[in-house]
Design a protein around this motif. Sequence first.
Motif, mmCIF file in Angstrom:
data_model
loop_
_atom_site.group_PDB
_atom_site.id
_atom_site.type_symbol
_atom_site.label_atom_id
_atom_site.label_comp_id
_atom_site.label_asym_id
_atom_site.label_seq_id
_atom_site.Cartn_x
_atom_site.Cartn_y
_atom_site.Cartn_z
ATOM 1 N N UNK A 137 -5.926 14.840 -2.307
ATOM 2 C CA UNK A 137 -6.735 14.431 -1.159
ATOM 3 C C UNK A 137 -6.631 12.921 -0.935
ATOM 4 N N UNK A 138 -6.611 12.165 -2.025
ATOM 5 C CA UNK A 138 -6.564 10.711 -1.903
ATOM 6 C C UNK A 138 -5.290 10.201 -1.260
ATOM 7 N N UNK A 139 -4.149 10.713 -1.682
ATOM 8 C CA UNK A 139 -2.886 10.208 -1.126
ATOM 9 C C UNK A 139 -2.589 10.766 0.256
ATOM 10 N N UNK A 140 -3.248 11.839 0.632
ATOM 11 C CA UNK A 140 -2.878 12.555 1.856
ATOM 12 C C UNK A 140 -2.930 11.731 3.128
ATOM 13 N N UNK A 141 -3.864 10.822 3.252
ATOM 14 C CA UNK A 141 -3.996 10.098 4.514
ATOM 15 C C UNK A 141 -3.440 8.686 4.479
ATOM 16 N N UNK A 142 -2.968 8.240 3.332
ATOM 17 C CA UNK A 142 -2.533 6.839 3.226
ATOM 18 C C UNK A 142 -1.312 6.561 4.096
ATOM 19 N N UNK A 161 -3.108 1.727 -9.422
ATOM 20 C CA UNK A 161 -2.531 1.537 -8.086
ATOM 21 C C UNK A 161 -3.469 2.016 -6.978
ATOM 22 N N UNK A 162 -4.353 2.950 -7.294
ATOM 23 C CA UNK A 162 -5.373 3.344 -6.318
ATOM 24 C C UNK A 162 -6.284 2.178 -5.981
ATOM 25 N N UNK A 163 -6.558 1.356 -6.985
ATOM 26 C CA UNK A 163 -7.367 0.154 -6.761
ATOM 27 C C UNK A 163 -6.609 -0.832 -5.871
ATOM 28 N N UNK A 197 0.850 -1.203 0.000
ATOM 29 C CA UNK A 197 0.000 0.000 0.000
ATOM 30 C C UNK A 197 0.884 1.251 0.000
ATOM 31 N N UNK A 198 1.909 1.247 0.855
ATOM 32 C CA UNK A 198 2.822 2.401 0.908
ATOM 33 C C UNK A 198 3.538 2.582 -0.428
ATOM 34 N N UNK A 199 3.989 1.488 -1.028
ATOM 35 C CA UNK A 199 4.675 1.545 -2.320
ATOM 36 C C UNK A 199 3.766 2.140 -3.387
ATOM 37 N N UNK A 200 2.534 1.643 -3.475
ATOM 38 C CA UNK A 200 1.583 2.144 -4.475
ATOM 39 C C UNK A 200 1.338 3.640 -4.302
ATOM 40 N N UNK A 201 1.140 4.041 -3.056
ATOM 41 C CA UNK A 201 0.870 5.444 -2.766
ATOM 42 C C UNK A 201 2.072 6.325 -3.105
ATOM 43 N N UNK A 202 3.253 5.866 -2.752
ATOM 44 C CA UNK A 202 4.444 6.685 -2.978
ATOM 45 C C UNK A 202 4.843 6.724 -4.457
ATOM 46 N N UNK A 203 4.510 5.702 -5.224
ATOM 47 C CA UNK A 203 4.713 5.780 -6.678
ATOM 48 C C UNK A 203 3.857 6.916 -7.222
ATOM 49 N N UNK A 204 2.626 6.978 -6.750
ATOM 50 C CA UNK A 204 1.715 8.041 -7.197
ATOM 51 C C UNK A 204 2.250 9.416 -6.779
#
Length: 180
Positions: free
Chosen positions: A102-107, A165-167, A9-16
């Motif tokens: 907004x989406x990546x902010x809390x991950x 990756x959001x999915x 999850x962290x990897x997907x978010x940080x790629x984004x």
Amino acid sequence: PLLLQFGLVALSNMICEGMMFDWSGLFYKDVIKVSDAWRTTGYICFMGCMTTGRMFADTLINYWGARKQLMLSGLVVTIGLLIAVAHPHIILSSIGFMLVGFGVSSVIPTIYGTVGRNAAPGQASIALASVSSVGFFGFLIGPPIIGFLSQAIGLRGAFFSVAILGIVTFLQAHRLKKYL
């Protein structure tokens, strides 16, 4: 395996995040075709909303719970990128980039807090270091991967691939319900 799932999850978010940091200006220049004066618009929209979202992340997590917040975050990232890619216009792409922010902010805050709470006694620092290393690896490899994908399928296609990756975040949050 649990740390690897949180790391994914962290990897997907940080790629984004890495993509938005390094490629949003080029997206606006080459895909939306804005003048140089407007090139940073997407980056500013993304960063402003990511910063605002981080200020309210704890409140949202306490309201909805970590699992629902992560699931929502994944969907918002995907929807935001799909809007930006499907409708490359300065206003619509800016709205899309705001949603991504907004989406990546809390991950990451959600993942780190959850990992710390679920770690074995005395192992929280090792668990957090492991998950944050995997996540930061995404921040480092994301932009070069986007460059490679841009050459192969175009910048819009590369941005679309990150929408997927959001999915991943959504599905992993659903899968990790026992820990969130």
